[in-house]
Design an enzyme around this catalytic site. Structure first.
Site, PDB file in Angstrom:
ATOM      1  N   HIS A  99       2.646  -3.199   4.552  1.00  0.00           N
ATOM      2  CA  HIS A  99       1.568  -4.075   4.081  1.00  0.00           C
ATOM      3  C   HIS A  99       0.562  -4.193   5.233  1.00  0.00           C
ATOM      4  O   HIS A  99       0.462  -5.232   5.887  1.00  0.00           O
ATOM      5  CB  HIS A  99       2.166  -5.432   3.716  1.00  0.00           C
ATOM      6  CG  HIS A  99       1.263  -6.319   2.906  1.00  0.00           C
ATOM      7  ND1 HIS A  99      -0.091  -6.093   2.764  1.00  0.00           N
ATOM      8  CD2 HIS A  99       1.533  -7.442   2.191  1.00  0.00           C
ATOM      9  CE1 HIS A  99      -0.601  -7.042   2.004  1.00  0.00           C
ATOM     10  NE2 HIS A  99       0.358  -7.870   1.639  1.00  0.00           N
ATOM     11  N   LYS A 107       0.533   3.439 -20.782  1.00  0.00           N
ATOM     12  CA  LYS A 107       0.577   4.561 -21.739  1.00  0.00           C
ATOM     13  C   LYS A 107       1.247   5.778 -21.114  1.00  0.00           C
ATOM     14  O   LYS A 107       1.331   6.835 -21.726  1.00  0.00           O
ATOM     15  CB  LYS A 107      -0.845   4.951 -22.168  1.00  0.00           C
ATOM     16  CG  LYS A 107      -1.618   3.853 -22.837  1.00  0.00           C
ATOM     17  CD  LYS A 107      -3.024   4.356 -23.182  1.00  0.00           C
ATOM     18  CE  LYS A 107      -3.898   3.209 -23.638  1.00  0.00           C
ATOM     19  NZ  LYS A 107      -5.328   3.599 -23.645  1.00  0.00           N
ATOM     20  N   ARG A 119      -2.499 -13.966  -3.371  1.00  0.00           N
ATOM     21  CA  ARG A 119      -3.287 -13.999  -2.157  1.00  0.00           C
ATOM     22  C   ARG A 119      -3.997 -12.689  -1.853  1.00  0.00           C
ATOM     23  O   ARG A 119      -5.195 -12.647  -1.656  1.00  0.00           O
ATOM     24  CB  ARG A 119      -2.407 -14.284  -0.949  1.00  0.00           C
ATOM     25  CG  ARG A 119      -2.579 -15.640  -0.353  1.00  0.00           C
ATOM     26  CD  ARG A 119      -1.280 -15.999   0.283  1.00  0.00           C
ATOM     27  NE  ARG A 119      -0.240 -15.853  -0.720  1.00  0.00           N
ATOM     28  CZ  ARG A 119       0.097 -16.818  -1.555  1.00  0.00           C
ATOM     29  NH1 ARG A 119      -0.482 -17.980  -1.500  1.00  0.00           N
ATOM     30  NH2 ARG A 119       1.026 -16.639  -2.475  1.00  0.00           N
ATOM     31  N   THR A 120      -3.244 -11.614  -1.799  1.00  0.00           N
ATOM     32  CA  THR A 120      -3.834 -10.363  -1.332  1.00  0.00           C
ATOM     33  C   THR A 120      -4.953  -9.920  -2.276  1.00  0.00           C
ATOM     34  O   THR A 120      -6.034  -9.537  -1.841  1.00  0.00           O
ATOM     35  CB  THR A 120      -2.746  -9.276  -1.198  1.00  0.00           C
ATOM     36  OG1 THR A 120      -1.721  -9.781  -0.353  1.00  0.00           O
ATOM     37  CG2 THR A 120      -3.314  -8.003  -0.609  1.00  0.00           C
ATOM     38  N   ARG A 155      -1.998  -1.979  -4.827  1.00  0.00           N
ATOM     39  CA  ARG A 155      -0.624  -2.428  -4.553  1.00  0.00           C
ATOM     40  C   ARG A 155       0.254  -1.770  -5.607  1.00  0.00           C
ATOM     41  O   ARG A 155      -0.113  -1.702  -6.781  1.00  0.00           O
ATOM     42  CB  ARG A 155      -0.520  -3.943  -4.665  1.00  0.00           C
ATOM     43  CG  ARG A 155       0.924  -4.407  -4.670  1.00  0.00           C
ATOM     44  CD  ARG A 155       1.060  -5.896  -4.541  1.00  0.00           C
ATOM     45  NE  ARG A 155       0.696  -6.334  -3.202  1.00  0.00           N
ATOM     46  CZ  ARG A 155       0.927  -7.569  -2.746  1.00  0.00           C
ATOM     47  NH1 ARG A 155       1.495  -8.464  -3.516  1.00  0.00           N
ATOM     48  NH2 ARG A 155       0.579  -7.910  -1.527  1.00  0.00           N
TER      49      ARG A 155
HETATM   50  C1  NCD Z   1       3.645 -10.794   0.926  1.00  0.00           C
HETATM   51  C2  NCD Z   1       3.837  -9.506   0.161  1.00  0.00           C
HETATM   52  O1  NCD Z   1       3.324  -9.364  -0.938  1.00  0.00           O
HETATM   53  O2  NCD Z   1       4.514  -8.658   0.707  1.00  0.00           O
HETATM   54  N1  NCD Z   1       2.655 -11.600   0.381  1.00  0.00           N
HETATM   55  C3  NCD Z   1       1.356 -11.375   0.719  1.00  0.00           C
HETATM   56  O3  NCD Z   1       0.855 -10.296   0.592  1.00  0.00           O
HETATM   57  N2  NCD Z   1       0.674 -12.389   1.268  1.00  0.00           N
HETATM   58  C4  NCD Z   1       4.886 -11.526   1.202  1.00  0.00           C
HETATM   59  C5  NCD Z   1       5.780 -11.861   0.070  1.00  0.00           C
HETATM   60  O4  NCD Z   1       5.518 -11.552  -1.092  1.00  0.00           O
HETATM   61  O5  NCD Z   1       6.804 -12.474   0.362  1.00  0.00           O
END
Ligand code: NCD
Length: 307
Positions: free
Chosen positions: A133, A84, A55-56, A105
């Site tokens: 997040h 590497k 999703r993100t 991320r």
């Molecule tokens: C969340 C995350 O990655 O922290 N997902 C997201 O970004 N929509 C929640 C999760 O992974 O449970």
């Protein structure tokens, strides 16, 4: 304060007024989609995902493409020079020469902070380990504001893995800045909110109850924020198995809930919401996904000084 050129690493980096501007722009974009399709022509965003995401990552990439911009990057460590042995700092020092904005991320808490300290372009934290997040929080705020018409005077239930769930950590810190917000934290003993968050709420005089009883909390809630148990952050599988199915929201549990409850989930869902709940008008987690893309469009435009 202007948002141009700033980073978003922690959920409290932007003031309530600053984030109000982002939410307002997200709504404007949603209502006039065609007006923004060339806003970021020739602009490049780097999408660096050192930890898996659906999703993100897709939400940021779709946001950028819908603004007319382009995306470079990787979706797993193995396809980058990190495999590497390259450091985060060196990766960022390189990528900021190619891109106008970096979204990252990383499984290590604090990695986006290091990235921002060496980057020549804005850095957005798309999740760092079990810590924060912040763009999921913007998504959650836009969803709550649009579904309930306010961000104040809310009783919010957070349920599931409150220890490792970074979306909960960011949301709680952020939304507790709005007047009249209080919380029910519903989790097993082993997955309670971290002490630093508890201290933060106490220091700011925010009301909260920690409980294991979802049914007792339900009638009071305006928002129910469900989360999955974060399997990847457990040291052993047995502990995960023991805890993973303790809270399952089904339609019978909603009988005592308010008719105007908003049920959110950052997704992915595992077992914690049964599919029959999806048909309840109070389930807004798929609308939340869409709000996430629009709020990221607004955020990107603001950080690049284009809106
Ligand atoms: C969340 C995350 O990655 O922290 N997902 C997201 O970004 N929509 C929640 C999760 O992974 O449970």
């Amino acid at each position: 304060m202007s948002l141009t050129g700033r980073n978003l690493i922690n959920t409290l980096d932007f003031s309530v007024d600053d984030q109000g501007e982002i939410l307002a722009l997200a709504n404007q974009i949603m209502q006039n989609k065609t007006q923004y399709t060339h806003l970021l022509d020739a602009v490049v965003m780097a999408s660096l995902f050192f930890e898996p995401s659906t999703r993100t990552r897709l939400s940021f990439e779709a946001a950028m493409i819908r603004l007319g911009g382009s995306v470079i990057g990787f979706s797993e460590q193995n396809s980058s020079s990190v495999s590497k042995g390259e450091s985060v700092s060196d990766t960022i020092r390189t990528v900021c020469r190619y891109a106008d904005l970096i979204v990252m991320r990383h499984p290590k808490e604090g990695a986006p902070h290091i990235a921002a300290s060496v980057s020549g372009v804005p850095v957005i934290n798309a999740g760092d380990g079990g810590r924060e997040h912040p763009t999921q929080t913007l998504t959650d705020l836009l969803t709550i504001q649009n579904k309930l018409g306010r961000l104040t005077d809310l009783t919010i239930g957070c349920c599931g893995d409150l220890k490792f769930g970074r979306t909960v950590h960011s949301l709680v810190k952020n939304i507790s800045r709005y007047r009249g917000v209080r919380f029910f934290f519903i989790s097993p003993e082993e997955l309670k909110i971290p002490q630093y968050l508890r201290s933060h709420l106490q220091a700011n005089g925010i009301d909260f109850v920690e409980t294991t009883d979802m049914d007792a909390a339900m009638p009071s809630l305006d928002v129910l924020y469900m989360t999955r148990v974060q399997r990847e952050r457990f040291f052993n599988e047995e502990d995960y198995i023991k805890l993973k199915d303790l809270y399952i929201l089904d339609t019978s549990k909603l009988i005592s809930a308010k008719p105007e409850l908003a049920i959110l989930h950052p997704l992915p869902r595992v077992n914690e919401i049964t599919p029959d709940v999806d048909n309840d008008s109070r389930a807004v987690y798929f609308d939340q996904v869409e709000y996430g893309m629009f709020v990221r469009m607004a955020l990107i435009a603001k950080l690049l000084g284009k809106a």
